[in-house]
Design a protein around this motif. Sequence first.
Motif, PDB file in Angstrom:
ATOM      1  N   GLU A  94       5.236  32.946   5.680  1.00  0.00           N
ATOM      2  CA  GLU A  94       5.071  32.854   7.082  1.00  0.00           C
ATOM      3  C   GLU A  94       4.626  34.078   8.024  1.00  0.00           C
ATOM      4  O   GLU A  94       3.887  33.913   8.926  1.00  0.00           O
ATOM      5  N   ASP A  95       4.803  35.140   7.413  1.00  0.00           N
ATOM      6  CA  ASP A  95       4.385  36.435   8.058  1.00  0.00           C
ATOM      7  C   ASP A  95       3.765  37.306   6.966  1.00  0.00           C
ATOM      8  O   ASP A  95       4.473  38.041   6.263  1.00  0.00           O
ATOM      9  N   ARG A 117      -9.847  36.584   6.447  1.00  0.00           N
ATOM     10  CA  ARG A 117      -9.922  35.140   6.786  1.00  0.00           C
ATOM     11  C   ARG A 117     -10.075  34.546   5.192  1.00  0.00           C
ATOM     12  O   ARG A 117     -11.246  34.752   4.733  1.00  0.00           O
ATOM     13  N   ASN A 121      -8.355  27.632   6.924  1.00  0.00           N
ATOM     14  CA  ASN A 121      -7.562  28.026   8.359  1.00  0.00           C
ATOM     15  C   ASN A 121      -6.469  28.886   7.780  1.00  0.00           C
ATOM     16  O   ASN A 121      -5.309  28.712   8.252  1.00  0.00           O
ATOM     17  N   LYS A 122      -6.726  29.815   6.877  1.00  0.00           N
ATOM     18  CA  LYS A 122      -5.612  30.698   6.375  1.00  0.00           C
ATOM     19  C   LYS A 122      -5.937  32.212   6.517  1.00  0.00           C
ATOM     20  O   LYS A 122      -7.119  32.573   6.303  1.00  0.00           O
ATOM     21  N   GLN A 141      -1.135  32.634   5.009  1.00  0.00           N
ATOM     22  CA  GLN A 141      -0.669  32.493   5.961  1.00  0.00           C
ATOM     23  C   GLN A 141      -1.487  31.522   7.002  1.00  0.00           C
ATOM     24  O   GLN A 141      -2.550  31.820   7.191  1.00  0.00           O
ATOM     25  N   GLU A 142      -0.911  30.384   7.329  1.00  0.00           N
ATOM     26  CA  GLU A 142      -1.497  29.427   7.994  1.00  0.00           C
ATOM     27  C   GLU A 142      -1.916  30.313   9.389  1.00  0.00           C
ATOM     28  O   GLU A 142      -1.333  30.753  10.349  1.00  0.00           O
ATOM     29  N   ILE A 143      -3.113  29.918   9.962  1.00  0.00           N
ATOM     30  CA  ILE A 143      -3.484  30.577  11.189  1.00  0.00           C
ATOM     31  C   ILE A 143      -3.431  29.408  12.321  1.00  0.00           C
ATOM     32  O   ILE A 143      -3.693  28.186  12.203  1.00  0.00           O
ATOM     33  N   CYS A 144      -2.394  29.730  13.295  1.00  0.00           N
ATOM     34  CA  CYS A 144      -2.046  28.873  14.206  1.00  0.00           C
ATOM     35  C   CYS A 144      -3.217  29.080  15.487  1.00  0.00           C
ATOM     36  O   CYS A 144      -3.301  30.156  15.995  1.00  0.00           O
ATOM     37  N   ASP A 145      -3.914  28.337  15.542  1.00  0.00           N
ATOM     38  CA  ASP A 145      -4.917  28.160  16.811  1.00  0.00           C
ATOM     39  C   ASP A 145      -4.205  27.824  18.179  1.00  0.00           C
ATOM     40  O   ASP A 145      -3.847  26.563  18.221  1.00  0.00           O
ATOM     41  N   SER A 146      -3.807  28.849  19.053  1.00  0.00           N
ATOM     42  CA  SER A 146      -3.183  28.500  20.188  1.00  0.00           C
ATOM     43  C   SER A 146      -3.996  29.094  21.467  1.00  0.00           C
ATOM     44  O   SER A 146      -4.760  30.001  21.324  1.00  0.00           O
TER      45      SER A 146
END
Length: 146
Positions: A94-95, A117, A121-122, A141-146
């Motif tokens: 997660e982190d 990268r 998308n990790k 870790q999954e990259i969250c595109d926010s």
Amino acid sequence: MYLNFQNRKYMFDKIEHIGIAVKDLEAANELYAKLLGAPHYKIEVVESESVRTSFFQVGPNKIELLESTNPDSAIGKFVARKGEGMHHIAYAVEDIEAAMEQLKADGFRLLNEKPKRGADNKLVCFVHPKDCSGVLVELCQEICDS
Ligand code: CO
């Protein structure tokens, strides 16, 4: 030796994927589609690593096939030295920064100092195979595109 896991800041969530080095991605895609009963769901080029990758979903896990686009790349050298075969096991965290810090404190050698990268998308980091019973370990870790 027993480790104290009480203060552990991270846990591995699951095996995210298993990476397999191949010589010819198209041929391997066909072979793995036949083996797994379903085709790959994406192909992605990671320029920084000089690889072309494809991904297969297997239940909750994935198989990543990797073909080098440059003989001097890590995958190019791996295939030249050992031939095709299992290249790494990737664990989802997660982190990733916390996981890297903890692993470093526990004496594992990391192959990159900062998360980089990767495909799919990790954010990824590799741990030295010599510190993991001969297996290259990838944290992702999954990259969250926010
Ligand atoms: Co991987």
